[in-house]
Write an enzyme that holds these catalytic residues in place. Structure first.
Site, PDB file in Angstrom:
ATOM      1  N   MET A 150       0.789  -1.230   0.000  1.00  0.00           N
ATOM      2  CA  MET A 150       0.000   0.000   0.000  1.00  0.00           C
ATOM      3  C   MET A 150       0.825   1.286   0.000  1.00  0.00           C
ATOM      4  O   MET A 150       0.425   2.271   0.607  1.00  0.00           O
ATOM      5  CB  MET A 150      -0.953  -0.012   1.214  1.00  0.00           C
ATOM      6  CG  MET A 150      -1.901  -1.185   1.256  1.00  0.00           C
ATOM      7  SD  MET A 150      -2.923  -1.330  -0.215  1.00  0.00           S
ATOM      8  CE  MET A 150      -4.055   0.016   0.067  1.00  0.00           C
ATOM      9  N   ARG A 151       1.965   1.276  -0.641  1.00  0.00           N
ATOM     10  CA  ARG A 151       2.778   2.496  -0.745  1.00  0.00           C
ATOM     11  C   ARG A 151       2.901   2.878  -2.214  1.00  0.00           C
ATOM     12  O   ARG A 151       3.100   2.009  -3.074  1.00  0.00           O
ATOM     13  CB  ARG A 151       4.191   2.287  -0.202  1.00  0.00           C
ATOM     14  CG  ARG A 151       4.282   1.896   1.235  1.00  0.00           C
ATOM     15  CD  ARG A 151       3.675   2.871   2.201  1.00  0.00           C
ATOM     16  NE  ARG A 151       4.287   4.193   2.169  1.00  0.00           N
ATOM     17  CZ  ARG A 151       3.787   5.268   2.775  1.00  0.00           C
ATOM     18  NH1 ARG A 151       2.642   5.174   3.438  1.00  0.00           N
ATOM     19  NH2 ARG A 151       4.395   6.421   2.719  1.00  0.00           N
ATOM     20  N   ILE A 152       2.787   4.158  -2.480  1.00  0.00           N
ATOM     21  CA  ILE A 152       3.040   4.645  -3.844  1.00  0.00           C
ATOM     22  C   ILE A 152       4.546   4.696  -4.030  1.00  0.00           C
ATOM     23  O   ILE A 152       5.269   5.235  -3.186  1.00  0.00           O
ATOM     24  CB  ILE A 152       2.385   6.023  -4.060  1.00  0.00           C
ATOM     25  CG1 ILE A 152       0.866   5.855  -3.997  1.00  0.00           C
ATOM     26  CG2 ILE A 152       2.810   6.620  -5.400  1.00  0.00           C
ATOM     27  CD1 ILE A 152       0.091   7.151  -4.024  1.00  0.00           C
ATOM     28  N   HIS A 190      -4.630  -5.305  -8.838  1.00  0.00           N
ATOM     29  CA  HIS A 190      -5.508  -4.196  -8.448  1.00  0.00           C
ATOM     30  C   HIS A 190      -6.954  -4.696  -8.451  1.00  0.00           C
ATOM     31  O   HIS A 190      -7.378  -5.378  -9.387  1.00  0.00           O
ATOM     32  CB  HIS A 190      -5.331  -3.039  -9.437  1.00  0.00           C
ATOM     33  CG  HIS A 190      -6.143  -1.844  -9.071  1.00  0.00           C
ATOM     34  ND1 HIS A 190      -5.760  -0.958  -8.081  1.00  0.00           N
ATOM     35  CD2 HIS A 190      -7.345  -1.416  -9.523  1.00  0.00           C
ATOM     36  CE1 HIS A 190      -6.678  -0.023  -7.956  1.00  0.00           C
ATOM     37  NE2 HIS A 190      -7.658  -0.275  -8.822  1.00  0.00           N
TER      38      HIS A 190
HETATM   39  C1  GRF Z   1      -6.196  -6.932  -2.732  1.00  0.00           C
HETATM   40  O1  GRF Z   1      -7.535  -6.653  -2.984  1.00  0.00           O
HETATM   41  C2  GRF Z   1      -5.316  -6.393  -3.819  1.00  0.00           C
HETATM   42  O2  GRF Z   1      -5.926  -6.417  -5.081  1.00  0.00           O
HETATM   43  C3  GRF Z   1      -5.089  -4.965  -3.393  1.00  0.00           C
HETATM   44  O3  GRF Z   1      -4.996  -5.017  -2.003  1.00  0.00           O
HETATM   45  C4  GRF Z   1      -5.680  -6.176  -1.517  1.00  0.00           C
HETATM   46  C5  GRF Z   1      -4.669  -6.958  -0.740  1.00  0.00           C
HETATM   47  O4  GRF Z   1      -5.209  -8.069  -0.111  1.00  0.00           O
HETATM   48  N1  GRF Z   1      -3.945  -4.415  -4.059  1.00  0.00           N
HETATM   49  P1  GRF Z   1      -4.259  -9.193   0.472  1.00  0.00           P
HETATM   50  O5  GRF Z   1      -3.285  -8.495   1.431  1.00  0.00           O
HETATM   51  O6  GRF Z   1      -3.551  -9.846  -0.657  1.00  0.00           O
HETATM   52  O7  GRF Z   1      -5.172 -10.124   1.214  1.00  0.00           O
END
Ligand code: GRF
Length: 212
Positions: free
Chosen positions: A86-88, A105
Protein backbone atom coordinates in the site's frame (compact mmCIF):
# COMPACT_ATOMS: atom_id res chain seq x y z
CA UNK A 1 14.54 -21.28 -12.08
CA UNK A 2 13.33 -17.67 -11.82
CA UNK A 3 13.25 -15.92 -8.48
CA UNK A 4 10.61 -13.55 -7.12
CA UNK A 5 10.32 -11.25 -4.12
CA UNK A 6 6.84 -10.38 -2.83
CA UNK A 7 5.95 -7.05 -1.19
CA UNK A 8 3.00 -6.83 1.19
CA UNK A 9 1.47 -4.39 3.67
CA UNK A 10 -1.26 -6.39 5.38
CA UNK A 11 -3.08 -9.70 5.53
CA UNK A 12 -1.31 -11.10 2.48
CA UNK A 13 -4.01 -13.37 1.10
CA UNK A 14 -2.70 -12.89 -2.45
CA UNK A 15 0.79 -13.67 -1.20
CA UNK A 16 -0.60 -16.81 0.40
CA UNK A 17 -2.25 -17.82 -2.89
CA UNK A 18 1.15 -17.41 -4.57
CA UNK A 19 2.91 -19.42 -1.85
CA UNK A 20 0.42 -22.25 -2.23
CA UNK A 21 0.28 -22.26 -6.03
CA UNK A 22 3.38 -24.37 -6.71
CA UNK A 23 4.73 -21.69 -9.03
CA UNK A 24 7.58 -22.44 -11.40
CA UNK A 25 9.87 -20.09 -9.46
CA UNK A 26 11.56 -19.62 -6.12
CA UNK A 27 9.92 -17.20 -3.70
CA UNK A 28 13.09 -15.74 -2.23
CA UNK A 29 11.62 -13.31 0.30
CA UNK A 30 8.56 -11.41 1.49
CA UNK A 31 9.04 -7.77 2.47
CA UNK A 32 6.55 -5.59 4.31
CA UNK A 33 6.52 -1.87 5.00
CA UNK A 34 4.59 -2.61 8.20
CA UNK A 35 5.88 -4.76 11.06
CA UNK A 36 2.28 -5.69 12.00
CA UNK A 37 1.37 -7.12 8.58
CA UNK A 38 -0.24 -10.47 9.38
CA UNK A 39 1.02 -11.85 6.08
CA UNK A 40 4.56 -11.89 7.50
CA UNK A 41 3.58 -14.73 9.84
CA UNK A 42 2.07 -16.70 6.99
CA UNK A 43 5.27 -16.30 4.98
CA UNK A 44 7.38 -17.45 7.93
CA UNK A 45 5.17 -20.53 8.35
CA UNK A 46 6.03 -21.35 4.74
CA UNK A 47 9.71 -21.01 5.55
CA UNK A 48 10.14 -17.85 3.48
CA UNK A 49 12.64 -15.17 4.57
CA UNK A 50 10.86 -11.99 5.70
CA UNK A 51 11.99 -8.39 6.12
CA UNK A 52 10.36 -5.23 7.37
CA UNK A 53 11.34 -1.93 5.76
CA UNK A 54 9.13 0.44 7.75
CA UNK A 55 8.22 3.51 5.71
CA UNK A 56 7.80 5.50 8.92
CA UNK A 57 11.53 5.17 9.59
CA UNK A 58 12.41 7.20 6.49
CA UNK A 59 12.21 10.94 5.98
CA UNK A 60 10.75 10.73 2.47
CA UNK A 61 9.71 8.39 -0.30
CA UNK A 62 13.11 8.54 -1.99
CA UNK A 63 14.93 7.26 1.08
CA UNK A 64 12.31 4.61 1.81
CA UNK A 65 12.35 3.35 -1.80
CA UNK A 66 16.16 3.27 -1.83
CA UNK A 67 16.24 1.01 1.25
CA UNK A 68 13.42 -1.10 -0.16
CA UNK A 69 15.33 -1.57 -3.42
CA UNK A 70 18.51 -2.43 -1.53
CA UNK A 71 16.65 -5.10 0.47
CA UNK A 72 15.04 -6.51 -2.68
CA UNK A 73 18.22 -6.45 -4.76
CA UNK A 74 20.13 -8.51 -2.20
CA UNK A 75 18.02 -11.40 -3.57
CA UNK A 76 18.55 -10.51 -7.26
CA UNK A 77 14.96 -11.41 -8.15
CA UNK A 78 13.66 -11.71 -11.71
CA UNK A 79 10.32 -10.22 -10.65
CA UNK A 80 9.05 -8.08 -7.80
CA UNK A 81 5.44 -8.90 -7.01
CA UNK A 82 3.24 -6.37 -5.22
CA UNK A 83 0.54 -8.17 -3.25
CA UNK A 84 -1.48 -5.59 -1.34
CA UNK A 85 1.54 -3.31 -0.99
CA UNK A 86 0.00 0.00 0.00
CA UNK A 87 2.78 2.50 -0.75
CA UNK A 88 3.04 4.64 -3.84
CA UNK A 89 6.46 4.01 -5.36
CA UNK A 90 8.73 6.69 -6.82
CA UNK A 91 9.41 6.81 -10.56
CA UNK A 92 13.08 6.00 -9.80
CA UNK A 93 12.06 2.77 -8.09
CA UNK A 94 9.59 1.84 -10.84
CA UNK A 95 12.17 2.48 -13.59
CA UNK A 96 14.73 0.39 -11.73
CA UNK A 97 12.38 -2.63 -12.07
CA UNK A 98 11.13 -1.91 -15.58
CA UNK A 99 9.39 -5.03 -16.94
CA UNK A 100 9.89 -6.81 -13.62
CA UNK A 101 7.40 -5.10 -11.29
CA UNK A 102 3.90 -6.59 -11.16
CA UNK A 103 0.79 -5.51 -9.26
CA UNK A 104 -2.73 -6.76 -8.64
CA UNK A 105 -5.51 -4.20 -8.45
CA UNK A 106 -9.09 -4.86 -7.31
CA UNK A 107 -10.93 -3.44 -10.32
CA UNK A 108 -11.18 -3.89 -14.05
CA UNK A 109 -8.60 -1.26 -14.97
CA UNK A 110 -8.59 1.36 -16.35
CA UNK A 111 -11.84 1.72 -14.39
CA UNK A 112 -11.45 2.54 -10.71
CA UNK A 113 -7.75 3.15 -10.39
CA UNK A 114 -6.81 4.17 -6.84
CA UNK A 115 -8.63 3.36 -3.61
CA UNK A 116 -12.10 2.18 -2.55
CA UNK A 117 -12.71 0.39 -5.83
CA UNK A 118 -15.59 -1.80 -4.63
CA UNK A 119 -17.50 1.06 -3.00
CA UNK A 120 -17.09 3.17 -6.15
CA UNK A 121 -18.27 0.31 -8.38
CA UNK A 122 -21.36 -0.17 -6.19
CA UNK A 123 -22.04 3.56 -6.16
CA UNK A 124 -21.92 3.65 -9.98
CA UNK A 125 -24.21 0.65 -10.29
CA UNK A 126 -21.92 -1.23 -12.67
CA UNK A 127 -23.01 -4.80 -13.28
CA UNK A 128 -19.53 -6.23 -13.90
CA UNK A 129 -16.49 -5.63 -11.72
CA UNK A 130 -13.25 -7.53 -11.16
CA UNK A 131 -9.50 -7.42 -10.82
CA UNK A 132 -6.42 -6.79 -12.95
CA UNK A 133 -2.82 -7.99 -12.89
CA UNK A 134 -0.53 -5.50 -14.62
CA UNK A 135 3.05 -4.35 -15.05
CA UNK A 136 3.76 -1.31 -12.90
CA UNK A 137 4.69 1.94 -14.62
CA UNK A 138 5.03 5.40 -13.08
CA UNK A 139 1.42 6.07 -14.17
CA UNK A 140 -0.36 4.70 -11.06
CA UNK A 141 -2.59 1.68 -11.81
CA UNK A 142 -2.28 2.21 -15.56
CA UNK A 143 0.52 -0.16 -16.54
CA UNK A 144 0.19 -2.79 -19.30
CA UNK A 145 -2.44 -5.37 -18.43
CA UNK A 146 -1.52 -9.08 -18.17
CA UNK A 147 -4.79 -10.69 -17.11
CA UNK A 148 -8.18 -9.66 -15.75
CA UNK A 149 -11.04 -11.52 -14.09
CA UNK A 150 -14.59 -10.23 -14.18
CA UNK A 151 -17.33 -10.99 -11.68
CA UNK A 152 -21.00 -10.00 -11.62
CA UNK A 153 -22.19 -7.30 -9.24
CA UNK A 154 -25.36 -8.66 -7.65
CA UNK A 155 -28.40 -6.78 -6.38
CA UNK A 156 -27.76 -7.15 -2.67
CA UNK A 157 -24.00 -6.76 -2.74
CA UNK A 158 -22.25 -4.83 -0.02
CA UNK A 159 -18.67 -3.64 -0.31
CA UNK A 160 -17.64 -6.61 1.82
CA UNK A 161 -19.49 -9.23 -0.24
CA UNK A 162 -18.29 -7.80 -3.54
CA UNK A 163 -14.68 -7.55 -2.36
CA UNK A 164 -14.77 -11.23 -1.35
CA UNK A 165 -16.08 -12.24 -4.78
CA UNK A 166 -13.31 -10.26 -6.46
CA UNK A 167 -10.65 -11.51 -4.02
CA UNK A 168 -11.48 -15.12 -4.87
CA UNK A 169 -10.64 -14.34 -8.50
CA UNK A 170 -7.49 -12.42 -7.51
CA UNK A 171 -6.25 -15.64 -5.94
CA UNK A 172 -6.73 -17.43 -9.28
CA UNK A 173 -5.35 -14.90 -11.74
CA UNK A 174 -2.29 -13.76 -9.80
CA UNK A 175 -0.62 -17.21 -9.70
CA UNK A 176 -1.46 -17.60 -13.39
CA UNK A 177 0.19 -14.30 -14.30
CA UNK A 178 3.33 -15.03 -12.26
CA UNK A 179 3.53 -18.51 -13.71
CA UNK A 180 3.36 -17.09 -17.27
CA UNK A 181 6.11 -14.61 -16.43
CA UNK A 182 8.39 -17.17 -14.82
CA UNK A 183 7.92 -19.59 -17.71
CA UNK A 184 8.75 -16.74 -20.11
CA UNK A 185 5.36 -17.10 -21.77
CA UNK A 186 4.77 -13.37 -21.50
CA UNK A 187 6.96 -10.31 -21.42
CA UNK A 188 6.83 -6.56 -21.79
CA UNK A 189 7.99 -5.61 -25.30
CA UNK A 190 9.92 -2.48 -26.34
CA UNK A 191 6.63 -0.73 -27.16
CA UNK A 192 5.45 -1.24 -23.58
CA UNK A 193 2.89 -3.88 -24.61
CA UNK A 194 2.39 -7.29 -23.04
CA UNK A 195 3.45 -9.97 -25.48
CA UNK A 196 2.26 -13.58 -25.25
CA UNK A 197 4.73 -16.07 -26.74
CA UNK A 198 2.26 -18.91 -27.08
CA UNK A 199 -1.26 -18.02 -26.29
CA UNK A 200 -4.43 -19.96 -26.67
CA UNK A 201 -7.19 -17.38 -26.57
CA UNK A 202 -10.14 -19.01 -24.86
CA UNK A 203 -12.99 -17.35 -23.06
CA UNK A 204 -16.63 -16.53 -23.01
CA UNK A 205 -18.82 -13.56 -22.21
CA UNK A 206 -19.81 -12.70 -18.68
CA UNK A 207 -23.27 -11.16 -18.96
CA UNK A 208 -24.64 -9.58 -15.81
CA UNK A 209 -27.50 -9.83 -14.91
CA UNK A 210 -27.68 -13.09 -16.85
CA UNK A 211 -29.95 -13.54 -19.86
CA UNK A 212 -33.18 -15.49 -19.36
C1 GRF B 1 -6.20 -6.93 -2.73
O1 GRF B 1 -7.53 -6.65 -2.98
C2 GRF B 1 -5.32 -6.39 -3.82
O2 GRF B 1 -5.93 -6.42 -5.08
C3 GRF B 1 -5.09 -4.96 -3.39
O3 GRF B 1 -5.00 -5.02 -2.00
C4 GRF B 1 -5.68 -6.18 -1.52
C5 GRF B 1 -4.67 -6.96 -0.74
O4 GRF B 1 -5.21 -8.07 -0.11
N1 GRF B 1 -3.94 -4.42 -4.06
P1 GRF B 1 -4.26 -9.19 0.47
O5 GRF B 1 -3.29 -8.49 1.43
O6 GRF B 1 -3.55 -9.85 -0.66
O7 GRF B 1 -5.17 -10.12 1.21
Amino acid sequence: MKKIVILISGRGSNMQALLEAKLPCTIAAVISNRADATGLETAQKHGIATHVVAHRDYADRENFDAMLAKTIDAYQPDFVVLAGFMRILTATFVHHYHGKLINIHPSLLPAYAGMHTHARALQDGVKIHGCTVHFVTPDLDHGPIIIQAAVPVLANDTEQILSQRVLQEEHRVYPQAISWLCNEQISLNVHGKVEFQTHKQIGHALISPGLE
